[in-house]
Design a protein around this motif. Structure first.
Motif, PDB file in Angstrom:
ATOM      1  N   SER A  41      -4.091  31.076  76.976  1.00  0.00           N
ATOM      2  CA  SER A  41      -4.804  30.955  75.691  1.00  0.00           C
ATOM      3  C   SER A  41      -6.112  30.208  75.878  1.00  0.00           C
ATOM      4  O   SER A  41      -6.285  29.072  75.420  1.00  0.00           O
ATOM      5  N   ASN A  42      -7.034  30.855  76.564  1.00  0.00           N
ATOM      6  CA  ASN A  42      -8.345  30.260  76.826  1.00  0.00           C
ATOM      7  C   ASN A  42      -9.375  31.345  77.103  1.00  0.00           C
ATOM      8  O   ASN A  42      -9.018  32.501  77.334  1.00  0.00           O
ATOM      9  N   SER A  43     -10.630  30.966  77.091  1.00  0.00           N
ATOM     10  CA  SER A  43     -11.698  31.955  77.270  1.00  0.00           C
ATOM     11  C   SER A  43     -11.853  32.393  78.726  1.00  0.00           C
ATOM     12  O   SER A  43     -12.591  33.323  79.004  1.00  0.00           O
ATOM     13  N   ALA A  44     -11.178  31.761  79.666  1.00  0.00           N
ATOM     14  CA  ALA A  44     -11.202  32.242  81.044  1.00  0.00           C
ATOM     15  C   ALA A  44     -10.402  33.541  81.163  1.00  0.00           C
ATOM     16  O   ALA A  44     -10.706  34.395  81.979  1.00  0.00           O
ATOM     17  N   HIS A  45      -9.385  33.690  80.335  1.00  0.00           N
ATOM     18  CA  HIS A  45      -8.583  34.906  80.331  1.00  0.00           C
ATOM     19  C   HIS A  45      -9.138  35.946  79.365  1.00  0.00           C
ATOM     20  O   HIS A  45      -9.085  37.131  79.629  1.00  0.00           O
ATOM     21  N   TYR A  46      -9.606  35.493  78.240  1.00  0.00           N
ATOM     22  CA  TYR A  46     -10.182  36.386  77.227  1.00  0.00           C
ATOM     23  C   TYR A  46     -11.673  36.088  77.181  1.00  0.00           C
ATOM     24  O   TYR A  46     -12.147  35.378  76.300  1.00  0.00           O
ATOM     25  N   ILE A  47     -12.409  36.614  78.143  1.00  0.00           N
ATOM     26  CA  ILE A  47     -13.790  36.197  78.365  1.00  0.00           C
ATOM     27  C   ILE A  47     -14.726  36.475  77.195  1.00  0.00           C
ATOM     28  O   ILE A  47     -15.771  35.865  77.094  1.00  0.00           O
ATOM     29  N   TRP A  48     -14.371  37.365  76.306  1.00  0.00           N
ATOM     30  CA  TRP A  48     -15.253  37.702  75.204  1.00  0.00           C
ATOM     31  C   TRP A  48     -14.903  36.944  73.929  1.00  0.00           C
ATOM     32  O   TRP A  48     -15.498  37.167  72.897  1.00  0.00           O
ATOM     33  N   TYR A  49     -13.905  36.058  73.982  1.00  0.00           N
ATOM     34  CA  TYR A  49     -13.524  35.251  72.820  1.00  0.00           C
ATOM     35  C   TYR A  49     -13.630  33.774  73.179  1.00  0.00           C
ATOM     36  O   TYR A  49     -13.349  33.381  74.308  1.00  0.00           O
ATOM     37  N   SER A  50     -13.999  32.936  72.218  1.00  0.00           N
ATOM     38  CA  SER A  50     -14.112  31.515  72.496  1.00  0.00           C
ATOM     39  C   SER A  50     -13.184  30.651  71.645  1.00  0.00           C
ATOM     40  O   SER A  50     -12.889  29.532  72.016  1.00  0.00           O
ATOM     41  N   ALA A  51     -12.722  31.135  70.526  1.00  0.00           N
ATOM     42  CA  ALA A  51     -11.876  30.342  69.631  1.00  0.00           C
ATOM     43  C   ALA A  51     -10.433  30.818  69.727  1.00  0.00           C
ATOM     44  O   ALA A  51      -9.900  31.443  68.822  1.00  0.00           O
ATOM     45  N   ILE A  52      -9.803  30.520  70.841  1.00  0.00           N
ATOM     46  CA  ILE A  52      -8.429  30.954  71.075  1.00  0.00           C
ATOM     47  C   ILE A  52      -7.516  29.744  70.914  1.00  0.00           C
ATOM     48  O   ILE A  52      -7.741  28.698  71.527  1.00  0.00           O
ATOM     49  N   HIS A  53      -6.501  29.886  70.100  1.00  0.00           N
ATOM     50  CA  HIS A  53      -5.578  28.790  69.817  1.00  0.00           C
ATOM     51  C   HIS A  53      -4.163  29.242  70.139  1.00  0.00           C
ATOM     52  O   HIS A  53      -3.654  30.185  69.523  1.00  0.00           O
ATOM     53  N   ALA A  54      -3.536  28.564  71.082  1.00  0.00           N
ATOM     54  CA  ALA A  54      -2.191  28.950  71.521  1.00  0.00           C
ATOM     55  C   ALA A  54      -1.197  28.964  70.368  1.00  0.00           C
ATOM     56  O   ALA A  54      -0.328  29.835  70.308  1.00  0.00           O
ATOM     57  N   THR A  55      -1.317  28.028  69.432  1.00  0.00           N
ATOM     58  CA  THR A  55      -0.371  27.991  68.314  1.00  0.00           C
ATOM     59  C   THR A  55      -0.524  29.218  67.418  1.00  0.00           C
ATOM     60  O   THR A  55       0.464  29.737  66.897  1.00  0.00           O
ATOM     61  N   LYS A  56      -1.733  29.707  67.248  1.00  0.00           N
ATOM     62  CA  LYS A  56      -1.956  30.924  66.456  1.00  0.00           C
ATOM     63  C   LYS A  56      -1.413  32.136  67.214  1.00  0.00           C
ATOM     64  O   LYS A  56      -0.817  33.037  66.622  1.00  0.00           O
ATOM     65  N   THR A  57      -1.612  32.156  68.519  1.00  0.00           N
ATOM     66  CA  THR A  57      -1.057  33.227  69.343  1.00  0.00           C
ATOM     67  C   THR A  57       0.459  33.285  69.168  1.00  0.00           C
ATOM     68  O   THR A  57       1.030  34.363  68.973  1.00  0.00           O
ATOM     69  N   LEU A  58       1.110  32.124  69.228  1.00  0.00           N
ATOM     70  CA  LEU A  58       2.563  32.072  69.034  1.00  0.00           C
ATOM     71  C   LEU A  58       2.961  32.547  67.647  1.00  0.00           C
ATOM     72  O   LEU A  58       3.949  33.276  67.499  1.00  0.00           O
ATOM     73  N   GLU A  59       2.220  32.138  66.642  1.00  0.00           N
ATOM     74  CA  GLU A  59       2.520  32.564  65.273  1.00  0.00           C
ATOM     75  C   GLU A  59       2.498  34.086  65.172  1.00  0.00           C
ATOM     76  O   GLU A  59       3.392  34.698  64.581  1.00  0.00           O
ATOM     77  N   ILE A  60       1.494  34.698  65.762  1.00  0.00           N
ATOM     78  CA  ILE A  60       1.357  36.160  65.706  1.00  0.00           C
ATOM     79  C   ILE A  60       2.467  36.843  66.507  1.00  0.00           C
ATOM     80  O   ILE A  60       3.090  37.799  66.036  1.00  0.00           O
ATOM     81  N   LEU A  61       2.734  36.353  67.712  1.00  0.00           N
ATOM     82  CA  LEU A  61       3.791  36.956  68.527  1.00  0.00           C
ATOM     83  C   LEU A  61       5.153  36.847  67.846  1.00  0.00           C
ATOM     84  O   LEU A  61       5.935  37.803  67.845  1.00  0.00           O
ATOM     85  N   ASN A  62       5.433  35.695  67.255  1.00  0.00           N
ATOM     86  CA  ASN A  62       6.710  35.521  66.568  1.00  0.00           C
ATOM     87  C   ASN A  62       6.798  36.360  65.299  1.00  0.00           C
ATOM     88  O   ASN A  62       7.863  36.880  64.958  1.00  0.00           O
ATOM     89  N   TYR A  63       5.680  36.524  64.617  1.00  0.00           N
ATOM     90  CA  TYR A  63       5.648  37.425  63.457  1.00  0.00           C
ATOM     91  C   TYR A  63       5.974  38.852  63.905  1.00  0.00           C
ATOM     92  O   TYR A  63       6.800  39.537  63.302  1.00  0.00           O
ATOM     93  N   LEU A  64       5.316  39.300  64.976  1.00  0.00           N
ATOM     94  CA  LEU A  64       5.575  40.649  65.480  1.00  0.00           C
ATOM     95  C   LEU A  64       7.025  40.810  65.918  1.00  0.00           C
ATOM     96  O   LEU A  64       7.642  41.850  65.666  1.00  0.00           O
ATOM     97  N   ALA A  65       7.585  39.793  66.573  1.00  0.00           N
ATOM     98  CA  ALA A  65       8.978  39.858  67.009  1.00  0.00           C
ATOM     99  C   ALA A  65       9.915  39.991  65.813  1.00  0.00           C
ATOM    100  O   ALA A  65      10.857  40.797  65.832  1.00  0.00           O
ATOM    101  N   THR A  66       9.661  39.242  64.765  1.00  0.00           N
ATOM    102  CA  THR A  66      10.474  39.308  63.546  1.00  0.00           C
ATOM    103  C   THR A  66      10.349  40.683  62.896  1.00  0.00           C
ATOM    104  O   THR A  66      11.345  41.300  62.506  1.00  0.00           O
ATOM    105  N   GLN A  67       9.115  41.174  62.791  1.00  0.00           N
ATOM    106  CA  GLN A  67       8.886  42.476  62.167  1.00  0.00           C
ATOM    107  C   GLN A  67       9.485  43.610  62.988  1.00  0.00           C
ATOM    108  O   GLN A  67       9.976  44.594  62.436  1.00  0.00           O
ATOM    109  N   ALA A  68       9.439  43.487  64.326  1.00  0.00           N
ATOM    110  CA  ALA A  68       9.971  44.543  65.199  1.00  0.00           C
ATOM    111  C   ALA A  68      11.476  44.736  65.007  1.00  0.00           C
ATOM    112  O   ALA A  68      12.001  45.820  65.265  1.00  0.00           O
ATOM    113  N   LYS A  69      12.160  43.697  64.547  1.00  0.00           N
ATOM    114  CA  LYS A  69      13.594  43.818  64.272  1.00  0.00           C
ATOM    115  C   LYS A  69      13.846  44.610  62.997  1.00  0.00           C
ATOM    116  O   LYS A  69      14.932  45.139  62.797  1.00  0.00           O
TER     117      LYS A  69
END
Length: 129
Positions: A41-69
């Motif tokens: 969760s950093n701009s070294a991995h996502y070179i075209w984005y600068s405002a990456i927040h690991a907690t938001k990433t987790l929120e989205i992944l967990n939302y998708l996991a819940t919805q996928a069920k």
């Protein structure tokens, strides 16, 4: 219940979501499958984005996991025959974030240089190309 944590790996996410799980990460940049959500969760991995927040990433992944069920969350754009004829088409699809019926929505394209207005009240669909 939380499915993913900051210590969940890229491989954990890909395995959970199956074949289309790989499209949650850039297809043109190699990610170490053993790296954690916190590590990527950093701009070294996502070179075209600068405002990456690991907690938001987790929120989205967990939302998708819940919805996928509950329902289908990924929609391929091309048929299996079209992908067989042009394998790069396997890298295109829609992740659907369900909104309210009749409410405004946006389509966000993470693969091309396109900017769409994104307002908080809109629900989003991510298009990976």
């Amino acid at each position: 219940m939380t499915q993913f944590t900051l210590n969940s790996t890229v491989n954990d996410v890909k395995n959970y979501f199956g074949e289309e799980g790989r499209l949650l990460f850039p297809v043109d940049r190699p990610f170490n499958p053993d790296e954690t959500i916190a590590q990527i969760s950093n701009s070294a991995h996502y070179i075209w984005y600068s405002a990456i927040h690991a907690t938001k990433t987790l929120e989205i992944l967990n939302y998708l996991a819940t919805q996928a069920k509950k329902r289908q969350i990924f929609y391929p754009i091309y048929s299996k025959a079209e992908i067989a004829a042009h394998p790069s088409r396997a890298n295109a699809g829609l992740y659907f974030f369900k909104g309210q019926p009749g409410a405004p929505f946006t389509i966000n394209n993470a693969g091309l240089v396109v900017v769409l207005l994104m307002l908080p009240q809109y629900k989003t669909v991510f298009l990976t190309l």
